[in-house]
Every structure is written in structure tokens, then in C-alpha cells.
Design a protein around this motif. Structure first.
Motif, PDB file in Angstrom:
ATOM      1  N   LYS A   1       8.774   5.861   2.350  1.00  0.00           N
ATOM      2  CA  LYS A   1       8.880   3.852   2.687  1.00  0.00           C
ATOM      3  C   LYS A   1       8.349   3.759   2.323  1.00  0.00           C
ATOM      4  O   LYS A   1       8.303   3.477   1.511  1.00  0.00           O
TER       5      LYS A   1
ATOM      6  N   ARG B   1      -1.115   2.721  11.002  1.00  0.00           N
ATOM      7  CA  ARG B   1      -0.154   1.568  11.566  1.00  0.00           C
ATOM      8  C   ARG B   1      -1.778   0.948  12.371  1.00  0.00           C
ATOM      9  O   ARG B   1      -1.144  -0.453  12.189  1.00  0.00           O
TER      10      ARG B   1
ATOM     11  N   ILE C   1      -3.349  -0.600   9.747  1.00  0.00           N
ATOM     12  CA  ILE C   1      -2.034  -1.516   8.966  1.00  0.00           C
ATOM     13  C   ILE C   1      -1.965  -3.000   9.643  1.00  0.00           C
ATOM     14  O   ILE C   1      -2.305  -3.931   9.255  1.00  0.00           O
TER      15      ILE C   1
ATOM     16  N   GLN D   1       3.409  -1.539  -0.107  1.00  0.00           N
ATOM     17  CA  GLN D   1       4.153  -0.808   0.553  1.00  0.00           C
ATOM     18  C   GLN D   1       4.050  -0.240   2.437  1.00  0.00           C
ATOM     19  O   GLN D   1       4.366  -0.281   3.494  1.00  0.00           O
ATOM     20  N   LEU D   2       2.739  -0.070   2.173  1.00  0.00           N
ATOM     21  CA  LEU D   2       2.481   0.001   2.999  1.00  0.00           C
ATOM     22  C   LEU D   2       2.492  -1.003   4.621  1.00  0.00           C
ATOM     23  O   LEU D   2       3.205  -1.317   5.647  1.00  0.00           O
ATOM     24  N   ALA D   3       1.674  -2.515   4.354  1.00  0.00           N
ATOM     25  CA  ALA D   3       1.908  -3.126   4.926  1.00  0.00           C
ATOM     26  C   ALA D   3       3.743  -3.871   5.076  1.00  0.00           C
ATOM     27  O   ALA D   3       3.979  -3.843   6.164  1.00  0.00           O
ATOM     28  N   ASP D   4       4.591  -3.628   4.346  1.00  0.00           N
ATOM     29  CA  ASP D   4       5.732  -3.045   4.718  1.00  0.00           C
ATOM     30  C   ASP D   4       6.337  -1.585   5.524  1.00  0.00           C
ATOM     31  O   ASP D   4       8.169  -2.095   6.122  1.00  0.00           O
ATOM     32  N   ALA D   5       5.802  -1.010   5.340  1.00  0.00           N
ATOM     33  CA  ALA D   5       5.954   0.357   6.823  1.00  0.00           C
ATOM     34  C   ALA D   5       5.455  -0.061   7.970  1.00  0.00           C
ATOM     35  O   ALA D   5       5.646   0.869   8.302  1.00  0.00           O
ATOM     36  N   ARG D   6       5.428  -1.367   8.508  1.00  0.00           N
ATOM     37  CA  ARG D   6       5.371  -1.799   9.888  1.00  0.00           C
ATOM     38  C   ARG D   6       6.752  -0.937  10.412  1.00  0.00           C
ATOM     39  O   ARG D   6       6.455  -0.297  12.119  1.00  0.00           O
TER      40      ARG D   6
ATOM     41  N   THR E   1       9.219   1.158   9.785  1.00  0.00           N
ATOM     42  CA  THR E   1       9.432   2.197   9.978  1.00  0.00           C
ATOM     43  C   THR E   1       8.001   3.024  11.037  1.00  0.00           C
ATOM     44  O   THR E   1       8.735   3.961  11.774  1.00  0.00           O
ATOM     45  N   LEU E   2       7.069   2.936  10.833  1.00  0.00           N
ATOM     46  CA  LEU E   2       5.920   3.434  11.768  1.00  0.00           C
ATOM     47  C   LEU E   2       5.936   2.864  13.096  1.00  0.00           C
ATOM     48  O   LEU E   2       6.035   3.559  14.057  1.00  0.00           O
ATOM     49  N   ASP E   3       6.438   1.782  13.473  1.00  0.00           N
ATOM     50  CA  ASP E   3       6.565   1.484  14.593  1.00  0.00           C
ATOM     51  C   ASP E   3       8.303   2.527  15.352  1.00  0.00           C
ATOM     52  O   ASP E   3       7.741   2.651  16.408  1.00  0.00           O
TER      53      ASP E   3
END
Lengths: 183, 349
Positions: free
Chosen positions: A39, A121, A124, B48-53, B55-57
């Protein structure tokens, strides 16, 4: 959710992997990490990421008896995932040259990228929470809710130019706050 | 940085807000130097890090690694992705699929190679097809299934396909599915999984995911069990809509087949509450339907279980409608005969 608490302990040799219980532990420890990598490095959604990660583990499973037993399984796995991601991008026949150029950058993923997902997480969420209110609102409307600049401008009674400026400043702030995760 | 290139433009570029000429400008600028490329790359990484939330959740809160391991072990035997509970990421994409099953193909199907079934369970690999040619593209799968992939559409599947007939799809595609009872044919579009049970149907979506069934039967499941926890089976003439609301209704005008704009299919049985002057059956087996009608009208309905096996039914009726007319419609739809014997109703083939 099973995640080895100490990510440095995740690596195994091919010799270790011949034992199925070791392979299982290895799989469970690295699977979530690799999905997140797909991702953040390639912007692949979870669905695609999981397909890639599963295929990569299959290849590792097949290779575990044939490769040098002293080699690091993790390094090999990261290499496979990386190749799978690049192949996927090539198959997508992406038009934009930037992505094409990105294909030529050699080091997008590597086994040294140990990463605590919870920590990531938190970082971010924290970085976004620390943005000034208006800026955060604009950024979230675009990234979280998928609104276009013009829609955000209309919603918040702002000029499109203001939205552009705020988006760009938000991104620069995030890059600074998240520098630890950016190369 | 050059005069014309600034952070606002680069951010617009990443947000897909740049015009075609601005995009070309940015791309020329990247090509100028490795530094430029690197500069944009750091911005993109932050982006993309900001958008990865999301996915991380999902990975941290929902992913069940024991389940993933079992699925992995079974890969090659079964579709691994058919019940994957992934987050709502594909929602924005227009998803559309047209599927026709051709029964005549049953015997023409190339016999499965024995060597294939003895392959190691994990021997499979991921394949993609993307069509950006502007015209539909023809594909033939290993099991003989023919696919017409529309422009701007993409498919992902695993080989050997004969083992694992699951296809993930975005865009629009037309399928001629080779029947194989041992290996269900599954199409995954966003949260919605449609499994072919020997059928002719169309899945079509613009903002929503829509499944239209013409003949036979399909089973629909959602990975989002919070929204839709039960399987939905469609009867011919029905359309399933997975939008703001989940709806099953009849798409064929002039068929008595079913309701229009009925209730969500969340619960297969929508209660016939007293204050409503109508009641409905939502993808219930015909046996259940007949039993409920029996109780409702206090009239005995006689049927042979084997005659009505595997028939599912969705319909809405007014309370004022007579039992005889309801049964007559049900019978007509399912090629059954109905006899009105005053005190008892008889349904048979």
C-alpha cells in the motif's frame, strides 16, 4: 491478530523454514507488514496486496527446499514481493511516465525495512491530527472523503486556490512529520 | 525548482487534479533530473502514508492471521479470495459485469489433465488482464470460459484456473462460463462476491454493484458482514442492488415474479407486522413461503417437497390479495400446477 512483538526476530533461514510450524510463524508475522508495504510503496489496495503477498509466500514455499539453507528467507521474500509488485504495475500498462520511471528505481522494498505497524499507524494519525484545523479538514475531505478541490472549495466557501495551497502545505508538513518513514 | 513547477502543482498532480498539460509539464520536469524525481518521490511517499490509514486499520484490527494461514494452505485447492473481508476500497470504482453461462459447453469442456490435480497445492500464480485498447478484448481461460473484457476494465485471477475459478474484476466484462460443479465460478467486485450455481446473469454497476439474474441461480455474499450478513440467492428475473440500501427486486416488467423496490435483503424474512397492509418473502425457499402462507391464511397447502426443492422466492403481496391468486402466480412462475380444492390447496409439478 498475531504479530511478533519484536520485528527483528522475524527472519529465518531456509533451513528453519523446512519445518512447517516455522513457516507458519514466519507467514503470520510478515503477511500484515507486506500488505502495508504494497500500500505505502505502490498504492495497491488491500485486495491486490493480499493477492501479491499470498503468491509470494507460495513461491517461497516452493523454493524453501531448493535454496541455500543458510540464506535469509526474509530477504528472499521481500525480493519476490517487490518483483510481483513491479510485474503488476507493468501489466497495468501505466501510461504516466512517473510510474514508469519509478519502475526503474531499484530499492523500493527491502528486508531492512523493519517496521512496527502500530507505531506507523500512530505516527500517521498523530501527524494528521497535528495539522491546523482548517488544513486538516481540507486534507481529510480530499483524502478520506474523496472530494475534488472544487467540491471542497464550494463546501467550505473557500477559493479553489486556497484549497490548493492548504493541500500542498499539509503534504509538506506530513512529509516532515513522517520523515522517519520516508526515504 | 523551476518557476513553473511548485509544490501546489506537484500536490495537484498527486491528487489527480492536474490538467493534461500540467501533467505533461510535471513529467518533463521529473525527467530532467534524478533530484526532481526524488523530490516528487518523497512527496508521494508522504501522500501514500496518509492514504494507508484504512489499510493499517484493517491489517491491525481485523485481519485474522489464523484464517489467512488456513486460506494459504488451501490455495490451489479453493478460491482463496472469495470470502476475503477487505476494507471498502473499491467503492469509488464503477464496477460492472455481464455474465452468461452456457450450458451447452458442459460436454465440450476440455477434460482436466490428471497431472494438474496432483500438483502441489501451493503451486499457483497471479495473473492480470487489463484492457485499455478502447475496444472489447477476448480472453479464454484454462477451463474454457470465454471472457469479453470491456475497455478500461481489469481482471485478476490465479493459475491454474481450473482449480480455483475466482476472478476479481473492476470495470465491465462478459463471461461465458464453463460449467464445473466441482469448482464454483466466483466473481469478486468490491465487497460483493457472486458465485455461479449454473446460470445466466448480469452484474452491472455504476455507483452501486448490481446483479441481474436471467436463468438458473446465483449466490451473493458480502465481505462486509456488518452490512449484509446472509447469503442472497436470486431467482430469475431478480436484480440485487448493493448501494446505499441493499435491495432485491424484479427487473423484468410484466412478470409477476416479484416485488419492486423491496426491503434490504439483510434478513431473508421480513416480518409481516400487523400495521403493514402487505407482507413479503425475501429469498426464502418455496417451502418456507408455503408454510408461512398456510399459517397466514389458515388454509392447508399440500405439496411434494421434492417438487419445490431449490426454488427460492422473493415477492411482496397485499394482505387483501387472495391465497388462490398468490399461489397461482407462484405456480406459474415455477412451472408448477396449482389446484384449488376449497379447503386445501395442492401444488405439484
Amino acid at each position: 491478530m498475531t504479530l511478533l512483538p519484536e520485528s527483528r526476530q522475524q527472519d529465518l533461514s531456509f533451513h528453519d523454514l523446512r519445518l512447517e510450524s516455522n513457516f507458519e510463524t514466519f507467514f503470520k508475522a510478515l503477511y500484515p507488514q507486506l500488505c502495508v508495504y504494497c500500500k505505502i510503496k505502490y498504492n495497491f489496495n488491500v485486495h491486490l496486496a493480499e493477492d501479491i503477498v499470498n503468491t509470494s509466500f507460495s513461491k517461497l514455499w516452493e523454493a524453501r527446499h531448493t535454496l541455500n539453507p543458510t540464506l535469509s528467507a526474509k530477504a528472499y521474500l521481500f525480493k519476490i514481493v517487490n518483483n510481483q509488485c513491479l510485474n503488476t504495475l507493468k501489466h497495468q500498462k501505466v501510461q504516466d511516465q512517473y510510474t514508469q520511471a519509478q519502475l526503474n528505481i531499484a530499492d523500493p522494498l527491502s528486508a531492512t525495512d523493519d517496521l512496527d505497524l502500530k507505531q506507523l499507524r500512530d505516527a500517521i494519525n498523530m501527524a494528521i491530527a497535528e495539522l491546523p484545523d482548517q488544513m486538516r479538514k481540507i486534507f481529510e475531505l480530499n483524502r478520506h472523503d474523496g472530494l475534488k478541490y472544487t467540491e471542497i472549495a464550494a463546501l467550505l466557501h473557500l477559493s479553489v486556490k486556497t484549497v490548493e495551497t492548504q493541500m500542498s502545505r499539509a503534504l509538506l508538513k506530513l512529509r516532515k512529520k513522517l520523515a522517519a518513514f520516508i526515504r | 525548482m523551476e518557476n513553473t513547477i511548485n509544490d501546489e502543482l506537484l500536490t495537484r498532480y498527486l491528487a489527480n487534479e492536474a490538467t493534461a498539460s500540467e501533467k505533461a509539464l510535471v513529467e518533463r520536469w521529473i525527467a530532467l533530473s534524478a533530484e526532481n524525481c526524488q523530490y516528487l518521490d518523497t512527496l508521494r511517499q508522504a501522500w501514500q502514508l496518509a492514504d494507508a490509514r484504512q489499510t493499517l486499520d484493517y491489517v491491525l484490527d481485523e485481519m485474522n492471521m489464523d484464517e489467512k494461514w488456513v486460506q494459504f494452505k488451501q490455495a490451489g485447492e479453493k478460491p482463496v479470495s472469495s470470502k476475503r473481508p477487505f476494507a471498502i476500497l473499491a467503492a469509488a470504482a464503477a464496477i460492472c459485469l455481464l455474465m452468461i453461462v452456457n450450458w451447452q459447453w458442459i460436454d465440450k469442456r476440455p477434460s482436466t489433465n490428471i497431472a494438474l490435480s496432483t500438483r502441489p497445492a501451493l503451486h499457483d500464480s497471479l495473473h492480470h488482464a487489463t484492457n485499455t485498447t478502447g475496444v472489447p478484448m477476448k480472453l479464454t481461460m484454462g477451463d474454457g470460459t470465454g471472457i469479453l473484457l470491456a475497455d478500461q476494465s481489469a481482471l485478476t485471477w490465479r493459475e491454474p484456473f481450473t482449480h480455483n475459478r475466482a476472478i476479481s474484476m473492476t470495470g465491465k466484462a462478459f463471461f461465458q462460463v464453463t460449467k464445473d460443479d466441482q469448482h464454483p465460478f466466483t466473481v469478486i467486485s468490491g465487497e460483493i462476491t457472486t458465485t455461479v450455481l449454473g446460470t445466466g446473469f448480469e452484474v452491472n454497476s455504476f455507483h452501486d454493484i448490481r446483479v441481474r439474474l436471467y436463468t438458473g441461480k446465483v449466490m451473493i455474499t458480502s465481505s462486509n458482514t456488518g452490512r449484509m450478513k446472509n447469503k442472497v440467492y436470486l431467482s430469475p428475473g431478480q436484480e440485487f442492488i448493493y448501494g446505499n440500501r441493499i435491495i432485491v427486486h424484479s427487473f423484468l416488467q410484466n412478470t409477476a415474479s416479484a416485488t419492486r423496490d423491496s426491503h434490504p435483503a439483510e434478513d431473508p424474512y421480513i416480518a409481516n407486522s400487523e400495521e403493514n397492509n402487505w407482507y413479503m418473502f425475501n429469498n426464502q425457499s418455496l417451502e418456507e413461503v408455503l408454510n408461512q402462507l398456510e399459517a397466514l391464511y389458515k388454509v392447508r397447502i399440500i405439496y411434494n417437497r421434492s417438487d419445490i426443492k431449490d426454488i427460492y422466492f422473493t415477492a411482496r403481496y397485499e394482505r387483501t390479495e387472495s391465497l388462490a391468486s398468490i399461489l397461482a402466480r407462484i405456480a406459474k412462475l415455477n412451472n408448477l400446477k396449482m389446484t384449488d380444492n376449497d379447503s386445501v390447496m395442492i401444488i405439484r409439478k
